[in-house]
Design a protein around this motif. Structure first.
Motif, PDB file in Angstrom:
ATOM      1  N   GLY A  21       0.832  -1.205   0.000  1.00 54.04           N
ATOM      2  CA  GLY A  21       0.000   0.000   0.000  1.00 54.04           C
ATOM      3  C   GLY A  21       0.863   1.249   0.000  1.00 54.04           C
ATOM      4  N   PRO A  22       0.219   2.419   0.036  1.00 50.48           N
ATOM      5  CA  PRO A  22       0.965   3.662  -0.147  1.00 50.48           C
ATOM      6  C   PRO A  22       1.682   4.176   1.102  1.00 50.48           C
ATOM      7  N   GLY A  23       1.429   3.636   2.271  1.00 50.37           N
ATOM      8  CA  GLY A  23       2.163   4.128   3.445  1.00 50.37           C
ATOM      9  C   GLY A  23       1.451   3.874   4.756  1.00 50.37           C
ATOM     10  N   LYS A  96       6.287  -4.873  -1.579  1.00 47.66           N
ATOM     11  CA  LYS A  96       6.472  -3.857  -2.602  1.00 47.66           C
ATOM     12  C   LYS A  96       5.499  -2.711  -2.368  1.00 47.66           C
ATOM     13  N   ALA A  97       5.974  -1.473  -2.517  1.00 50.18           N
ATOM     14  CA  ALA A  97       5.118  -0.308  -2.284  1.00 50.18           C
ATOM     15  C   ALA A  97       3.881  -0.362  -3.175  1.00 50.18           C
ATOM     16  N   GLY A  98       2.762   0.098  -2.666  1.00 48.35           N
ATOM     17  CA  GLY A  98       1.531   0.152  -3.459  1.00 48.35           C
ATOM     18  C   GLY A  98       1.064  -1.235  -3.830  1.00 48.35           C
ATOM     19  N   ASP A  99       0.808  -1.433  -5.116  1.00 43.84           N
ATOM     20  CA  ASP A  99       0.415  -2.747  -5.630  1.00 43.84           C
ATOM     21  C   ASP A  99       1.607  -3.326  -6.412  1.00 43.84           C
ATOM     22  N   PRO A 100       1.867  -4.627  -6.252  1.00 43.93           N
ATOM     23  CA  PRO A 100       3.061  -5.172  -6.926  1.00 43.93           C
ATOM     24  C   PRO A 100       2.980  -5.125  -8.443  1.00 43.93           C
ATOM     25  N   LEU A 101       1.767  -5.060  -8.987  1.00 42.01           N
ATOM     26  CA  LEU A 101       1.636  -5.157 -10.447  1.00 42.01           C
ATOM     27  C   LEU A 101       1.342  -3.810 -11.104  1.00 42.01           C
ATOM     28  N   VAL A 102       1.408  -2.731 -10.322  1.00 43.21           N
ATOM     29  CA  VAL A 102       1.233  -1.398 -10.911  1.00 43.21           C
ATOM     30  C   VAL A 102       2.580  -0.680 -10.811  1.00 43.21           C
ATOM     31  N   PHE A 103       3.256  -0.521 -11.900  1.00 39.42           N
ATOM     32  CA  PHE A 103       4.590   0.092 -11.939  1.00 39.42           C
ATOM     33  C   PHE A 103       5.491  -0.451 -10.832  1.00 39.42           C
ATOM     34  N   GLY A 104       5.321  -1.716 -10.514  1.00 39.20           N
ATOM     35  CA  GLY A 104       6.076  -2.272  -9.392  1.00 39.20           C
ATOM     36  C   GLY A 104       6.998  -3.399  -9.800  1.00 39.20           C
ATOM     37  N   ILE A 126      -2.972  -1.510  -2.133  1.00 42.31           N
ATOM     38  CA  ILE A 126      -3.616  -0.285  -2.620  1.00 42.31           C
ATOM     39  C   ILE A 126      -2.561   0.542  -3.344  1.00 42.31           C
ATOM     40  N   SER A 127      -2.764   0.723  -4.629  1.00 44.30           N
ATOM     41  CA  SER A 127      -1.798   1.482  -5.412  1.00 44.30           C
ATOM     42  C   SER A 127      -1.852   2.960  -5.005  1.00 44.30           C
ATOM     43  N   ALA A 128      -0.707   3.642  -5.198  1.00 40.16           N
ATOM     44  CA  ALA A 128      -0.602   5.035  -4.731  1.00 40.16           C
ATOM     45  C   ALA A 128      -1.761   5.899  -5.231  1.00 40.16           C
ATOM     46  N   ALA A 129      -2.183   5.695  -6.483  1.00 38.18           N
ATOM     47  CA  ALA A 129      -3.250   6.557  -7.022  1.00 38.18           C
ATOM     48  C   ALA A 129      -4.560   6.350  -6.261  1.00 38.18           C
ATOM     49  N   LEU A 174      -0.019  10.678 -13.151  1.00 38.24           N
ATOM     50  CA  LEU A 174       1.372  10.357 -13.482  1.00 38.24           C
ATOM     51  C   LEU A 174       2.094   9.853 -12.244  1.00 38.24           C
ATOM     52  N   TYR A 175       2.655   8.645 -12.321  1.00 43.16           N
ATOM     53  CA  TYR A 175       3.557   8.141 -11.291  1.00 43.16           C
ATOM     54  C   TYR A 175       4.961   8.635 -11.631  1.00 43.16           C
ATOM     55  N   MET A 176       5.810   8.715 -10.595  1.00 48.03           N
ATOM     56  CA  MET A 176       7.228   9.070 -10.753  1.00 48.03           C
ATOM     57  C   MET A 176       7.394  10.405 -11.482  1.00 48.03           C
ATOM     58  N   ALA A 177       6.534  11.362 -11.141  1.00 46.07           N
ATOM     59  CA  ALA A 177       6.514  12.607 -11.896  1.00 46.07           C
ATOM     60  C   ALA A 177       7.137  13.780 -11.162  1.00 46.07           C
ATOM     61  N   ALA A 204       3.701  12.002  -0.813  1.00 45.29           N
ATOM     62  CA  ALA A 204       3.690  11.111   0.366  1.00 45.29           C
ATOM     63  C   ALA A 204       2.260  10.809   0.829  1.00 45.29           C
ATOM     64  N   ALA A 205       1.415  10.448  -0.117  1.00 47.32           N
ATOM     65  CA  ALA A 205       0.000  10.213   0.189  1.00 47.32           C
ATOM     66  C   ALA A 205      -0.180   9.162   1.273  1.00 47.32           C
ATOM     67  N   THR A 206      -1.108   9.389   2.150  1.00 48.21           N
ATOM     68  CA  THR A 206      -1.545   8.506   3.266  1.00 48.21           C
ATOM     69  C   THR A 206      -0.514   8.405   4.386  1.00 48.21           C
ATOM     70  N   LYS A 233      10.421  12.989  -1.859  1.00 50.25           N
ATOM     71  CA  LYS A 233       9.391  12.025  -1.443  1.00 50.25           C
ATOM     72  C   LYS A 233       8.585  11.593  -2.663  1.00 50.25           C
ATOM     73  N   PRO A 234       7.957  10.393  -2.595  1.00 43.99           N
ATOM     74  CA  PRO A 234       7.185   9.942  -3.755  1.00 43.99           C
ATOM     75  C   PRO A 234       5.979  10.852  -3.963  1.00 43.99           C
ATOM     76  N   ALA A 235       5.647  11.073  -5.234  1.00 45.56           N
ATOM     77  CA  ALA A 235       4.519  11.977  -5.515  1.00 45.56           C
ATOM     78  C   ALA A 235       3.822  11.570  -6.803  1.00 45.56           C
ATOM     79  N   LEU A 236       2.568  11.955  -6.875  1.00 44.89           N
ATOM     80  CA  LEU A 236       1.761  11.716  -8.070  1.00 44.89           C
ATOM     81  C   LEU A 236       1.271  13.048  -8.599  1.00 44.89           C
ATOM     82  N   VAL A 237       1.096  13.107  -9.910  1.00 47.80           N
ATOM     83  CA  VAL A 237       0.494  14.293 -10.516  1.00 47.80           C
ATOM     84  C   VAL A 237      -0.869  13.907 -11.069  1.00 47.80           C
TER      85      VAL A 237
HETATM   86  C1  LIG Z   1       8.107   2.445  -8.743  1.00 44.04           C
HETATM   87  S1  LIG Z   1       6.559   3.230  -8.567  1.00 44.04           S
HETATM   88  C2  LIG Z   1       5.715   2.065  -7.545  1.00 44.04           C
HETATM   89  C3  LIG Z   1       4.229   2.195  -7.629  1.00 44.04           C
HETATM   90  C4  LIG Z   1       3.531   1.214  -6.714  1.00 44.04           C
HETATM   91  N1  LIG Z   1       3.712  -0.157  -7.154  1.00 44.04           N
HETATM   92  C5  LIG Z   1       2.043   1.516  -6.588  1.00 44.04           C
HETATM   93  O1  LIG Z   1       1.209   0.695  -6.989  1.00 44.04           O
HETATM   94  O2  LIG Z   1       1.726   2.578  -6.046  1.00 44.04           O
HETATM   95  C6  LIG Z   1       6.966   4.516  -7.469  1.00 44.04           C
HETATM   96  C7  LIG Z   1       6.055   5.719  -7.640  1.00 44.04           C
HETATM   97  O3  LIG Z   1       4.801   5.452  -7.018  1.00 44.04           O
HETATM   98  C8  LIG Z   1       4.264   6.666  -6.536  1.00 44.04           C
HETATM   99  N2  LIG Z   1       4.030   6.539  -5.107  1.00 44.04           N
HETATM  100  C9  LIG Z   1       4.278   5.473  -4.314  1.00 44.04           C
HETATM  101  N3  LIG Z   1       3.882   5.720  -3.061  1.00 44.04           N
HETATM  102  C10 LIG Z   1       3.379   6.974  -3.051  1.00 44.04           C
HETATM  103  C11 LIG Z   1       2.794   7.786  -2.045  1.00 44.04           C
HETATM  104  N4  LIG Z   1       2.651   7.380  -0.787  1.00 44.04           N
HETATM  105  N5  LIG Z   1       2.373   9.024  -2.407  1.00 44.04           N
HETATM  106  C12 LIG Z   1       2.489   9.458  -3.668  1.00 44.04           C
HETATM  107  N6  LIG Z   1       3.032   8.726  -4.659  1.00 44.04           N
HETATM  108  C13 LIG Z   1       3.464   7.503  -4.346  1.00 44.04           C
HETATM  109  C14 LIG Z   1       5.268   7.764  -6.856  1.00 44.04           C
HETATM  110  O4  LIG Z   1       4.911   8.333  -8.088  1.00 44.04           O
HETATM  111  C15 LIG Z   1       6.550   6.981  -6.960  1.00 44.04           C
HETATM  112  O5  LIG Z   1       7.505   7.654  -7.733  1.00 44.04           O
END
Ligand SMILES: C[S@@+](CC[C@H](N)C(=O)[O-])C[C@H]1O[C@@H](n2cnc3c(N)ncnc32)[C@H](O)[C@@H]1O
Length: 397
Positions: A21-23, A96-104, A126-129, A174-177, A204-206, A233-237
């Protein structure tokens, strides 16, 4: 009739690719939480939050893998340590952060495990989005604004394509933006999206460090720079009309303990009512598992590297939990305010050298939560939960 047949060995073996999950640890799935409790080894990305890692039992080996820690490109799809531990018969949770199958890269790791003949399972996270949509209050779809969502990466080297063309009723995430925010926003504009399209950055959502900045495609980069949105910190657009709904929907703005980090040293298994109430008030609660069962005479305390980042408050439900916690916690945790239930717990915390201790007036959940709020919000001068009600009224739309 003889005894029923027993499993020759535990069926827990191989690798579980688990979404963290996201955090916020409260967003882990039930399956993820039970596998973490059973793991011999937990191999995690650097992006997995410390609050989630705090749930890993002291008995499990914790190793950092993944490309952030692994300094750029690698010649493997799954970390060799993961494969070797699994081949030795250990049960490895690959967290794995978020979901393993979404950009993971979970798909690549699963392929590798299949080729190596190692049993594996995949647990969604739970994926970051999705986490950001709920906590930052920006929907992905809405009947009047968007019926299509595009989740894409800003890293074209990672297989991302140029931003998709503008279309009415579309949300772009956008991930990794964050790294090259201005250039990424410009690329979306160049793909035809009008510069006045609403846009948001969710950092840094959640987590307790969550920050949301809103603007338009034209203004977001300079707004993010002016509020000092942390670039590391990780961020989404988010881009699209749905961003406009954030002002009306922002349910977390009203939560008084938002951004506060509370540790609850669990003395029992099962759900914690105190944790539930503190979370409902917006705190990120880290439940350190089962301090009562730590036998300090026989077990090593949890190693310091395993402890979550400096909390704002520690809740100590029992004297044994207090002794077990401070036997292993980093030294600086002694300067974190602690609330003890009962005089014996208070004495245990004081004898462990805790500087600021509070005792709940009674051993009730209400008294404990009241004391926690008074300690975390000193400006409200001990008015506690009644002040909370007033603050909720002040900010309710
Ligand atoms: C390699 S990808 C992994 C994505 C992950 N598998 C997912 O499903 O969320 C890393 C990117 O996920 C996004 N991300 C992950 N955790 C985040 C969070 N807590 N808040 C915002 N963006 C996050 C950022 O865009 C970060 O650069």
């Amino acid at each position: 009739m003889g005894a029923p047949p027993r499993f020759p060995c535990s069926p827990l073996r191989g690798v579980a690719l688990v979404g963290a999950g996201p955090g916020d640890p409260a967003l882990l799935t039930l399956r993820a939480a039970e596998l973490l409790r059973a793991a011999d080894v937990v191999a995690h990305d650097e992006l997995v939050s410390d609050a989630v890692l705090a749930m890993v039992p002291a008995s499990a080996e914790l190793i950092v893998v993944g490309r952030r820690a692994g300094r750029g490109a690698t010649g493997y799809r799954i970390h060799p340590e993961v494969l070797s531990r699994a081949r030795k018969g250990q049960f490895v949770v690959r967290l794995k952060a978020g979901d393993p199958l979404v950009f993971g890269r979970g798909g690549e790791e699963a392929e590798e495990l299949a080729l190596a003949g190692i049993p594996f399972e995949i647990v969604p996270g739970i994926s970051a989005a999705l986490g950001a949509a709920a906590y930052a209050s920006i929907p992905l779809t809405h009947r009047e604004h968007a019926s299509q969502v595009v989740l894409t990466t800003a890293h074209r080297k990672d297989g991302g394509l140029p931003p998709p063309a503008v279309a009415g009723g579309r949300t772009l995430v956008l991930y990794m933006a964050a790294h090259d925010l201005a250039a990424n926003l410009a690329a979306i504009g160049a793909a035809g999206w009008p510069l006045e399209t609403p846009a948001a950055l969710v950092v840094a959502a959640t987590t307790p460090d969550e920050v949301t900045v809103t603007g338009t495609l034209a203004t977001l980069a300079s707004s993010a720079a002016s509020v000092g949105a942390p670039a590391r910190k990780p961020a989404l657009v988010w881009v699209g009309d749905v961003v406009r709904l954030q002002r009306t929907m922002d349910w977390r703005r009203a939560l008084p303990l938002r951004g506060r980090r509370v540790v609850v040293a669990r003395s029992r298994t099962g759900p914690s009512r105190v944790a539930l109430e503190l979370r409902t008030l917006g705190a990120t609660v880290m439940e350190l598992p089962h301090m009562e069962r730590v036998d300090l005479a026989r077990e090593a305390p949890v190693p310091p590297a395993r402890w979550p980042r400096h909390p704002d408050l520690i809740v100590l439900p029992a004297a044994t939990a207090a002794s077990a916690l401070y036997a292993g916690a980093p030294e600086r945790w002694r300067s974190v305010p602690a609330i003890a239930i009962g005089a014996r717990t208070l004495a245990a915390a004081r004898s462990a050298g805790v500087i600021e201790t509070w005792q709940a007036r009674e051993s009730t959940i209400e008294a404990l939560v009241q004391r926690a709020v008074e300690t975390l919000l000193p400006a409200r001068g001990g008015r506690g939960l009644s002040a909370l009600d007033a603050s909720l009224e002040e900010v309710s739309p």
